[in-house]
Design a protein around this motif. Structure first.
Motif, PDB file in Angstrom:
ATOM      1  N   THR A  24       6.920   0.246 -15.456  1.00  0.00           N
ATOM      2  CA  THR A  24       7.577   0.867 -14.300  1.00  0.00           C
ATOM      3  C   THR A  24       6.898   0.428 -13.010  1.00  0.00           C
ATOM      4  OG1 THR A  24       8.227   2.767 -15.636  1.00  0.00           O
ATOM      5  CG2 THR A  24       8.222   3.069 -13.253  1.00  0.00           C
ATOM      6  N   TRP A  25       5.569   0.416 -13.007  1.00  0.00           N
ATOM      7  CA  TRP A  25       4.852  -0.028 -11.814  1.00  0.00           C
ATOM      8  C   TRP A  25       5.175  -1.491 -11.486  1.00  0.00           C
ATOM      9  CZ3 TRP A  25       3.082   0.310  -7.297  1.00  0.00           C
ATOM     10  CH2 TRP A  25       2.243  -0.661  -6.766  1.00  0.00           C
ATOM     11  N   LEU A  26       5.186  -2.335 -12.504  1.00  0.00           N
ATOM     12  CA  LEU A  26       5.476  -3.755 -12.265  1.00  0.00           C
ATOM     13  C   LEU A  26       6.877  -3.942 -11.670  1.00  0.00           C
ATOM     14  CD1 LEU A  26       3.970  -5.370 -15.468  1.00  0.00           C
ATOM     15  CD2 LEU A  26       3.064  -5.466 -13.144  1.00  0.00           C
ATOM     16  N   ARG A  27       7.831  -3.232 -12.212  1.00  0.00           N
ATOM     17  CA  ARG A  27       9.207  -3.350 -11.700  1.00  0.00           C
ATOM     18  C   ARG A  27       9.333  -2.754 -10.300  1.00  0.00           C
ATOM     19  NH1 ARG A  27      13.264  -4.737 -15.505  1.00  0.00           N
ATOM     20  NH2 ARG A  27      12.313  -5.161 -17.506  1.00  0.00           N
TER      21      ARG A  27
ATOM     22  N   SER B 122       6.922  -2.415  -8.023  1.00  0.00           N
ATOM     23  CA  SER B 122       6.203  -3.220  -7.031  1.00  0.00           C
ATOM     24  C   SER B 122       6.918  -4.535  -6.733  1.00  0.00           C
ATOM     25  CB  SER B 122       4.777  -3.494  -7.498  1.00  0.00           C
ATOM     26  OG  SER B 122       4.781  -4.276  -8.662  1.00  0.00           O
ATOM     27  N   ALA B 123       7.710  -5.024  -7.690  1.00  0.00           N
ATOM     28  CA  ALA B 123       8.418  -6.297  -7.493  1.00  0.00           C
ATOM     29  C   ALA B 123       9.817  -6.112  -6.913  1.00  0.00           C
ATOM     30  CB  ALA B 123       8.518  -7.042  -8.813  1.00  0.00           C
ATOM     31  N   ALA B 124      10.252  -4.874  -6.770  1.00  0.00           N
ATOM     32  CA  ALA B 124      11.613  -4.618  -6.293  1.00  0.00           C
ATOM     33  C   ALA B 124      11.757  -5.041  -4.831  1.00  0.00           C
ATOM     34  CB  ALA B 124      11.954  -3.142  -6.429  1.00  0.00           C
ATOM     35  N   SER B 125      12.914  -5.603  -4.515  1.00  0.00           N
ATOM     36  CA  SER B 125      13.180  -5.969  -3.125  1.00  0.00           C
ATOM     37  C   SER B 125      13.812  -4.773  -2.424  1.00  0.00           C
ATOM     38  CB  SER B 125      14.118  -7.173  -3.063  1.00  0.00           C
ATOM     39  OG  SER B 125      15.339  -6.843  -3.682  1.00  0.00           O
ATOM     40  N   GLY B 126      13.533  -4.635  -1.172  1.00  0.00           N
ATOM     41  CA  GLY B 126      14.078  -3.518  -0.412  1.00  0.00           C
ATOM     42  C   GLY B 126      13.267  -2.257  -0.642  1.00  0.00           C
ATOM     43  N   VAL B 127      13.633  -1.237   0.107  1.00  0.00           N
ATOM     44  CA  VAL B 127      12.944   0.051   0.027  1.00  0.00           C
ATOM     45  C   VAL B 127      13.926   1.085  -0.492  1.00  0.00           C
ATOM     46  CG1 VAL B 127      11.735   1.824   1.352  1.00  0.00           C
ATOM     47  CG2 VAL B 127      11.472  -0.578   1.966  1.00  0.00           C
ATOM     48  N   PRO B 128      13.614   1.730  -1.613  1.00  0.00           N
ATOM     49  CA  PRO B 128      14.535   2.749  -2.124  1.00  0.00           C
ATOM     50  C   PRO B 128      14.573   3.964  -1.200  1.00  0.00           C
ATOM     51  CG  PRO B 128      12.547   2.687  -3.445  1.00  0.00           C
ATOM     52  CD  PRO B 128      12.457   1.560  -2.474  1.00  0.00           C
ATOM     53  N   ARG B 129      15.749   4.569  -1.092  1.00  0.00           N
ATOM     54  CA  ARG B 129      15.876   5.759  -0.251  1.00  0.00           C
ATOM     55  C   ARG B 129      15.089   6.931  -0.818  1.00  0.00           C
ATOM     56  NH1 ARG B 129      21.929   6.988   0.383  1.00  0.00           N
ATOM     57  NH2 ARG B 129      21.980   5.937  -1.622  1.00  0.00           N
ATOM     58  N   ASN B 130      15.088   7.041  -2.139  1.00  0.00           N
ATOM     59  CA  ASN B 130      14.388   8.138  -2.794  1.00  0.00           C
ATOM     60  C   ASN B 130      13.470   7.552  -3.867  1.00  0.00           C
ATOM     61  OD1 ASN B 130      13.575  10.408  -4.205  1.00  0.00           O
ATOM     62  ND2 ASN B 130      15.600  11.370  -4.169  1.00  0.00           N
TER      63      ASN B 130
ATOM     64  N   LYS C 110       0.837  -1.202   0.000  1.00  0.00           N
ATOM     65  CA  LYS C 110       0.000   0.000   0.000  1.00  0.00           C
ATOM     66  C   LYS C 110       0.870   1.249   0.000  1.00  0.00           C
ATOM     67  CE  LYS C 110      -4.168  -1.555   0.018  1.00  0.00           C
ATOM     68  NZ  LYS C 110      -5.050  -1.319  -1.100  1.00  0.00           N
ATOM     69  N   GLU C 111       1.981   1.198   0.728  1.00  0.00           N
ATOM     70  CA  GLU C 111       2.896   2.335   0.768  1.00  0.00           C
ATOM     71  C   GLU C 111       3.541   2.543  -0.608  1.00  0.00           C
ATOM     72  OE1 GLU C 111       7.016   3.672   2.937  1.00  0.00           O
ATOM     73  OE2 GLU C 111       5.699   2.254   3.970  1.00  0.00           O
ATOM     74  N   ARG C 112       3.953   1.453  -1.235  1.00  0.00           N
ATOM     75  CA  ARG C 112       4.537   1.557  -2.584  1.00  0.00           C
ATOM     76  C   ARG C 112       3.517   2.085  -3.579  1.00  0.00           C
ATOM     77  NH1 ARG C 112       9.531  -1.751  -4.186  1.00  0.00           N
ATOM     78  NH2 ARG C 112      10.342  -2.204  -2.133  1.00  0.00           N
ATOM     79  N   GLU C 113       2.297   1.625  -3.446  1.00  0.00           N
ATOM     80  CA  GLU C 113       1.257   2.093  -4.350  1.00  0.00           C
ATOM     81  C   GLU C 113       1.020   3.592  -4.172  1.00  0.00           C
ATOM     82  OE1 GLU C 113      -3.385   1.141  -5.487  1.00  0.00           O
ATOM     83  OE2 GLU C 113      -2.319  -0.186  -4.114  1.00  0.00           O
TER      84      GLU C 113
ATOM     85  N   LEU D   6      11.921   5.776  -9.328  1.00  0.00           N
ATOM     86  CA  LEU D   6      10.904   5.659 -10.370  1.00  0.00           C
ATOM     87  C   LEU D   6      11.333   6.370 -11.649  1.00  0.00           C
ATOM     88  CD1 LEU D   6       7.729   6.132  -8.178  1.00  0.00           C
ATOM     89  CD2 LEU D   6       8.303   4.102  -9.516  1.00  0.00           C
ATOM     90  N   ALA D   7      11.975   7.521 -11.510  1.00  0.00           N
ATOM     91  CA  ALA D   7      12.448   8.245 -12.691  1.00  0.00           C
ATOM     92  C   ALA D   7      13.493   7.427 -13.436  1.00  0.00           C
ATOM     93  CB  ALA D   7      13.020   9.597 -12.280  1.00  0.00           C
ATOM     94  N   ARG D   8      14.345   6.765 -12.703  1.00  0.00           N
ATOM     95  CA  ARG D   8      15.377   5.943 -13.329  1.00  0.00           C
ATOM     96  C   ARG D   8      14.758   4.752 -14.070  1.00  0.00           C
ATOM     97  NH1 ARG D   8      20.823   3.991 -10.288  1.00  0.00           N
ATOM     98  NH2 ARG D   8      21.928   3.374 -12.150  1.00  0.00           N
ATOM     99  N   ILE D   9      13.822   4.079 -13.417  1.00  0.00           N
ATOM    100  CA  ILE D   9      13.149   2.942 -14.063  1.00  0.00           C
ATOM    101  C   ILE D   9      12.429   3.415 -15.324  1.00  0.00           C
ATOM    102  CG2 ILE D   9      11.319   1.224 -13.846  1.00  0.00           C
ATOM    103  CD1 ILE D   9      11.911   1.099 -10.859  1.00  0.00           C
TER     104      ILE D   9
END
Length: 89
Positions: free
Chosen positions: A37-40, A42-50, A3-6, A55-58
């Motif tokens: 981008t959303w699929l990648r 949401s499937a990423a492991s860990g929490v990005p710092r920024n 939910k937080e990622r969403e 998301l801009a990079r993906i």
């Protein structure tokens, strides 16, 4: 966690679309990049710092991949090459 990622993704969706559209030049291609981008993300492991930068990079990488793939599709002609007609007369 999801939910937080969403929430984070929805907060930056406009940025992701803008990047994708600026690179691809097509609304439909940009929407495909947003979905990928959303699929990648949401499937990423860990929490990005920024999340915004992540998301801009993906999005930028996916958009560039879409442009490269479209270029390859245009270059690869599936049919038989025929010579140009010569004017006779």
């Amino acid at each position: 966690m999801s939910k937080e990622r969403e929430r984070e993704f929805l907060a930056h969706r406009r940025l992701v679309f803008t990047i994708a559209y600026d690179v691809t030049g097509s609304v439909s291609d940009a929407e495909d990049v947003v979905q990928e981008t959303w699929l990648r993300y949401s499937a990423a492991s860990g929490v990005p710092r920024n999340p915004r930068a992540y998301l801009a990079r993906i999005a930028s990488r996916q958009a560039l991949n879409a442009v490269r793939a479209a270029s390859r599709r245009r270059e690869e002609y599936p049919g038989e090459w025929l010579p140009e007609p010569l004017p006779t007369g």
